[in-house]
Design an enzyme around this catalytic site. Structure first.
Site, PDB file in Angstrom:
ATOM      1  CD  GLU A 193      99.365  13.030  59.742  1.00  0.00           C
ATOM      2  OE1 GLU A 193      99.427  14.238  60.014  1.00  0.00           O
ATOM      3  OE2 GLU A 193     100.051  12.493  58.845  1.00  0.00           O
ATOM      4  CB  THR A 252     102.930  14.526  56.691  1.00  0.00           C
ATOM      5  OG1 THR A 252     101.961  14.743  57.718  1.00  0.00           O
ATOM      6  CG2 THR A 252     102.914  13.065  56.275  1.00  0.00           C
ATOM      7  CG  HIS A 267      95.682  15.135  59.041  1.00  0.00           C
ATOM      8  ND1 HIS A 267      94.833  16.039  58.441  1.00  0.00           N
ATOM      9  CD2 HIS A 267      96.939  15.587  58.800  1.00  0.00           C
ATOM     10  CE1 HIS A 267      95.540  16.998  57.874  1.00  0.00           C
ATOM     11  NE2 HIS A 267      96.830  16.745  58.081  1.00  0.00           N
ATOM     12  CG  ASP A 289     103.638  13.461  60.728  1.00  0.00           C
ATOM     13  OD1 ASP A 289     104.740  13.847  60.337  1.00  0.00           O
ATOM     14  OD2 ASP A 289     102.569  13.863  60.245  1.00  0.00           O
ATOM     15  CG  HIS A 290     103.418  17.012  62.624  1.00  0.00           C
ATOM     16  ND1 HIS A 290     102.277  17.676  63.041  1.00  0.00           N
ATOM     17  CD2 HIS A 290     103.125  16.512  61.388  1.00  0.00           C
ATOM     18  CE1 HIS A 290     101.343  17.599  62.098  1.00  0.00           C
ATOM     19  NE2 HIS A 290     101.842  16.882  61.097  1.00  0.00           N
TER      20      HIS A 290
END
Length: 678
Positions: free
Chosen positions: A300, A340, A455, A521-522
């Site tokens: 994540e 996501t 996150h 994820d990014h």
């Protein structure tokens, strides 16, 4: 308990009950007369009853929503429907119109499903464009007069019952109810109504309550069974957000020659728009009679800026750094779009999620996709997430696209939630490890683990196997790619947990027979990072540029890849390594095969929204343009002034990337719909 004698309360509960019974009757009619589900034959009774349970909760939600406007008229402080005959008639007129529309939608839904095998959705609006033809077809095909009489009869019976209930309750002598009784009684009713509309009564995450969604009806991954759990009115409303213009067919055809060559289509056909490829068993498949396990680990919000192996000076990721030296290590790996749900989509389907509104997972018309996960024949398939997979309706994609998948999510874990995103990543790894160890050993497994700890709010759980927080100056961690000290420690914790996952796999005896595919994820954007190329910050590439490690200590020799590669390429590469023959209908390509376009090109969406900025990136260049093809420009990723347009200095590269940037974007739109399974 005086509030229990409230006239308003009795009318509201009675009205909801009347409408609810009507909706249950209509659901029964659908089950018996139109549904393709045969309980006890094709579908087991427990599955049918569980699906009906989902549908009944949708019906209760609709019944409450239909009655709320009438109740608002009754609960007005001074001038209300208890005292005013005008407001009573306003309420009655509303109920007549609302119920007439609802019943008409059910009738249309029955015919729509009988004809197309799909519940009523917003795509039916296209028939309005040919209203005269559609009207004539209905008149010649269906007993319109009898259907109209049945519609009027049900409407009159229901409205009559509601008006009778109104007179029975509102005309009754008022009973004085004490203030405190009204206060706590009203509070209790608000909570009960909220829970009924939410549609979930157990394992509710109060920090992030996810309501019952259409995707919950497809928990079994069966389209026909899932249709039984939908409510046509609510489902129609949900699909209104789906754009009616699916893709630009003219642009897809215009760029088909370049795109078909890019994909390696053996027999291109511009009229049929052939994009599928039959991929034979590859010579670079892994040796051995026993196929290895595969574990995808989605990391994540982890970008390359946070990883020591990519240059982070604080080296907060010693485990990933070590694994990078022992893995297939990709320096220029990109997710096509940030977010996501969009990463989950592209990793499972092999198609960039280029939807402009919301995400593709929220579109119920396309969530049943062909996935190369199903090409892994003879594999157990497991998907684990610490939180609720219903967020962004990701569960619909997972259950409908991966045959036989076992989905484990919030509510099914032994560990307690640590924050809004569910259990900790460490607990997720531990419980996933238990699941994998308990799988029958008759065949290998494919597991997808979706982390969430890196996150906001960057929770550090109290039980973390000895992980210790480090307090560094804010300026220092910001210069090293973290927005805060909390995020810096969340990166460290994610890396720590990856190390624990490797230890668990070794203890479980499957480390050396497993391919671990670990990908970001990014990334979260951060400015002024000295160890990054200026192009990544100034052109926005740092959001898409994430780490990728393919780690298989007993199977693959360490190797470093310098060419640009994309998220869609993961499953084709894994399927080829495992020695499968497969049909590839998507944008992904085997990374060990030479790229037909020369140096590899990866499609990107650099800015989302109604007017996206799209691009095509290589190891050295980025071509970007507006989504409609205007204002194209070429940028040198190694330049100190990356915003300069270098198209004139590199005309061949510019002309090579120009059609691919637009063509891959438009074809991705097309693929979202054309890759849907029947």
């Amino acid at each position: 308990m005086g509030w229990l004698r409230s006239r308003r309360l009795h009318y509201f509960l009675g009205g909801v009950a009347i409408v609810f019974v009507l909706l249950l009757l209509l659901r029964t009619i659908f089950l018996i007369g139109f549904s393709a589900v045969s309980p006890g034959e094709d579908h087991s009774w427990p599955l049918v009853l569980e699906t009906l349970g989902v549908g009944v909760r949708f019906d209760l939600r609709l019944a409450i929503l239909l009655m709320l406007p009438v109740m608002l008229l009754a609960w007005l402080p001074v001038w209300n429907s208890l005292r005013s005959s005008v407001l009573r008639w306003v309420g009655r007129l509303y109920l007549i119109i609302a119920l007439a529309i609802v019943l008409l939608m059910y009738i249309i839904d029955f015919g729509h499903y009988a004809y197309l095998g799909v519940r009523l959705n917003a795509s039916a609006l296209k028939f309005i464009a040919d209203a005269q033809i559609s009207q004539q077809m209905l008149w010649e095909t269906y007993p319109v007069v009898w259907i109209t009489l049945a519609w009027l009869a049900l409407l009159l019976i229901t409205v009559g019952a509601l008006i009778g209930l109104e007179r029975l309750t509102f005309n009754r002598p008022a009973i004085r109810i004490g203030l405190w009784s009204r206060v706590w009684g009203s509070a209790l009713m608000v909570v009960l109504v909220f829970l009924a509309i939410l549609g979930r009564y157990t394992n509710i995450n109060l920090e992030n309550p996810v309501p019952l969604r259409w995707s919950d009806a497809f928990f079994a991954g069966d389209t026909q069974l899932g249709a039984l759990g939908l409510n046509p009115v609510i489902f129609f409303y949900d699909t209104l957000a789906v754009p009616q213009q699916r893709y630009d067919l003219e642009q897809v055809r215009r760029h088909y020659p370049q795109v078909s060559e890019y994909l390696g289509v053996a027999e291109p056909h511009i009229e049929k728009l052939t994009l599928s490829r039959q991929v034979p068993q590859q010579p670079h498949r892994l040796a051995g009679d026993k196929r290895p396990n595969v574990i995808f680990v989605m990391l994540e919000s982890l970008g390359t800026t946070a990883v020591g192996a990519y240059g982070n000076p604080l080296q907060p990721t010693p485990n990933l750094d070590r694994l990078a030296k022992e893995s297939w290590f990709f320096r220029h790996f990109y997710v096509p779009v940030t977010g996501t749900a969009k990463t989950v989509w592209a990793s499972i389907t092999g198609i960039p999620d280029v939807s402009r509104q919301e995400t593709a997972t929220r579109n119920p018309l396309i969530t049943r996709q062909h996935s190369l996960v199903n090409a892994l024949e003879g594999y157990h398939k497991v998907y684990t997430i610490g939180g609720n997979a219903g967020w962004a309706n990701m569960s619909a994609l997972i259950r409908q696209s991966i045959d036989g998948v076992q989905l484990y999510e919030e509510g099914g874990w032994k560990a307690e939630n640590v924050d809004v995103w569910g259990i900790s990543d460490l607990d997720l790894f531990k419980e996933t490890d238990e699941i994998l160890r308990e799988l029958p050993k008759d065949k290998p497994f494919f597991a997808y683990i979706q982390t969430a700890g890196h996150h906001r709010p960057y929770t550090i759980p109290p039980e973390n196997d000895g992980f210790e927080v480090i307090d560094r100056p804010l300026e220092e961690v910001q210069a090293a790619g973290s927005q805060s000290v909390a995020q810096y420690n969340a990166v460290r914790l994610l890396d720590f947990n990856i190390g624990r996952l490797m230890e668990l796999a070794e203890e479980g005896g499957y480390l050396n027979n497993t391919i671990f595919v670990m990908f970001g994820d990014h990334n979260t954007r951060i400015a002024n990072i000295d160890y990054m190329k200026p192009a990544f910050e100034k052109l926005g590439l740092e959001s898409n540029n994430v780490p990728l490690l393919i780690y298989a200590p007993g199977l693959l020799q360490p190797r470093e890849f310098d060419e640009a590669v994309g998220l869609a390429d993961l499953l084709p590469t894994v399927a080829s390594l495992l020695g499968f023959e497969y049909e590839n209908r998507t944008m992904g390509r085997d990374l060990l095969q030479p790229a037909p376009e020369g140096e590899r090109v990866v499609p990107l969406v650099l800015r989302e929204g109604s007017f996206p900025l799209i691009g095509a990136v290589t190891q050295d260049f980025l071509l970007q343009m507006n989504y409609d093809g205007t204002e194209p420009s070429l940028h040198d990723l190694d330049s100190d002034t990356p915003l300069d347009n270098v198209a004139e200095q590199h005309p061949e590269e510019y002309q090579r990337l120009l059609p691919l940037a637009r063509g891959l974007y438009e074809t991705s739109h097309y693929m979202l719909y054309e890759n849907v399974r029947d």
